[in-house]
Design an enzyme around this catalytic site. Structure first.
Site, PDB file in Angstrom:
ATOM      1  N   MET A 197      82.924  47.306  63.446  1.00  0.00           N
ATOM      2  CA  MET A 197      81.578  47.840  63.311  1.00  0.00           C
ATOM      3  C   MET A 197      81.315  48.860  64.418  1.00  0.00           C
ATOM      4  O   MET A 197      81.750  48.675  65.551  1.00  0.00           O
ATOM      5  CB  MET A 197      80.554  46.701  63.370  1.00  0.00           C
TER       6      MET A 197
ATOM      7  N   GLN B 187      83.109  47.848  52.753  1.00  0.00           N
ATOM      8  CA  GLN B 187      83.069  46.444  53.146  1.00  0.00           C
ATOM      9  C   GLN B 187      81.624  46.021  53.390  1.00  0.00           C
ATOM     10  O   GLN B 187      80.917  46.614  54.205  1.00  0.00           O
ATOM     11  CB  GLN B 187      83.896  46.195  54.407  1.00  0.00           C
TER      12      GLN B 187
ATOM     13  N   CYS C 153      84.093  37.658  59.908  1.00  0.00           N
ATOM     14  CA  CYS C 153      83.574  38.098  61.208  1.00  0.00           C
ATOM     15  C   CYS C 153      82.850  36.951  61.904  1.00  0.00           C
ATOM     16  O   CYS C 153      81.950  36.343  61.323  1.00  0.00           O
ATOM     17  CB  CYS C 153      82.626  39.281  61.014  1.00  0.00           C
TER      18      CYS C 153
ATOM     19  N   LYS D 189      87.656  39.414  52.377  1.00  0.00           N
ATOM     20  CA  LYS D 189      88.372  39.299  53.644  1.00  0.00           C
ATOM     21  C   LYS D 189      87.909  38.024  54.315  1.00  0.00           C
ATOM     22  O   LYS D 189      86.705  37.815  54.500  1.00  0.00           O
ATOM     23  CB  LYS D 189      88.100  40.488  54.563  1.00  0.00           C
TER      24      LYS D 189
ATOM     25  N   ASN E 176      96.376  40.125  57.696  1.00  0.00           N
ATOM     26  CA  ASN E 176      95.680  40.796  58.796  1.00  0.00           C
ATOM     27  C   ASN E 176      95.811  39.925  60.042  1.00  0.00           C
ATOM     28  O   ASN E 176      95.891  38.717  59.954  1.00  0.00           O
ATOM     29  CB  ASN E 176      94.204  40.993  58.413  1.00  0.00           C
ATOM     30  N   GLY E 177      95.829  40.601  61.201  1.00  0.00           N
ATOM     31  CA  GLY E 177      95.855  39.868  62.464  1.00  0.00           C
ATOM     32  C   GLY E 177      97.180  39.985  63.183  1.00  0.00           C
ATOM     33  O   GLY E 177      98.211  39.549  62.666  1.00  0.00           O
TER      34      GLY E 177
END
Length: 312
Positions: free
Chosen positions: A1, A52, A82, A122, A194-195
């Site tokens: 963000m 998103q 998030c 996600k 992801n990650g």
């Protein structure tokens, strides 16, 4: 963000022509009531690009989805991964993993509103004390039953209390084995990892054994890695950093002519020479001179001149 705006994505598209780009997370209410041109506007070169969303109200998310489709996005993604306090206070993000039925309801509403545009999720592996693969699989199955077939999985759980968002990206251990097992047990689903995939080799391996790899902050802080991932996955020769940056010149000058200050674009370029001789001077020139009134392309050329020609 507050990082991946349209200027950032145009730059990243130059680096990785075949990548799917994502916006920052935008709350559904902001999409409905906010300045849509500022929040949703994008350059045609960004395609394919996904919007998103954040939120937990099926009606609001459906409305925001319809608006995103009208603006021309190629995918609408709901973030339920998030962990920030601000996100939790609004009852969206990772805390929604505790409410799979609600997430499924949201996704069904978004899917109905999206028409032929794909709707995706996600998520994390879980939150807080959730440390059970079966619970994670149950979440996936509940959401998939709403007609969702694509999941981007950040392969860590999130602690909703006690850890900052930054710590939540580093402290909970990565469990790639859970994501690999999910793909094995649910082969019909599209699973994107992801990650912890900042290294080119790790991202390529993930994309090849699953259905894709999502790169976040590594692509932002060291954008040349994104270009190297493009080359490794799709072929071609790696282009020099300076050549890639100069390819951005027509876009930059068009934006300057519209009254956009150079600093709004140059902030996304700071990491291009990360770890290279002259990289610190490159950042310094951009940071100091791009903020001045009337700054133009000559500032970027001056920053390039500060780098080692062998690296440029």
């Amino acid at each position: 963000m507050d990082w991946t705006d349209t200027h950032c994505r145009v730059f990243h598209r130059l680096l990785a022509p075949d990548a799917r780009l994502y916006t920052e997370m935008v709350h559904a209410q902001a999409v409905i009531h906010g300045d849509r041109r500022r929040l949703l506007g994008f350059d045609p070169v960004e395609h394919p690009v996904a919007l998103q969303l954040g939120g937990s109200d099926p009606g609001h998310l459906a409305t925001a989805t319809r608006i995103g489709v009208e603006w021309g996005y190629d995918e609408i993604n709901l973030n339920v991964g998030c962990p920030s306090d601000r996100v939790q206070a609004g009852r969206f993000g990772a805390c929604l993993m505790k409410e799979p039925a609600l997430v499924a309801e949201c996704m069904a509403a978004m899917r109905a509103a999206a028409g032929t545009v794909p709707v995706t999720v996600k998520c994390r592996l879980g939150v807080d004390e959730m440390e059970d693969y079966g619970v994670f699989l149950g979440f996936i199955d509940t959401v998939a039953a709403a007609g969702i077939d694509t999941f981007v999985v950040h392969a860590r759980k999130a602690w909703l209390q006690g850890l900052s968002p930054k710590e939540n990206r580093e402290i909970p251990p990565l469990r790639y084995d859970w994501v690999d097992r999910l793909k094995t047990e649910r082969p019909a689903l599209r699973i994107v990892l992801n990650g912890g995939l900042g290294e080119v080799e790790a991202a390529v391996a993930a994309a090849q054994r699953l259905d894709g790899a999502m790169i976040g902050r590594a692509a932002y802080h060291e954008p040349y890695r994104l270009h190297l991932m493009q080359v490794a996955l799709f072929g071609g020769e790696a282009r020099p950093r300076a050549e890639l940056l100069r390819a951005l010149r027509p876009y930059v000058e068009a934006q300057l002519a519209r009254g956009v200050a150079l600093k709004h674009i140059s902030r996304h370029l700071l990491g291009l020479f990360h770890g290279q001789p002259g990289g610190r001077l490159f950042r310094q020139v951009l940071s100091e001179r791009a903020t001045k009134p009337g700054a133009g392309w000559d500032v970027i050329e001056a920053a390039l001149a500060a780098t080692d020609p062998a690296c440029a």
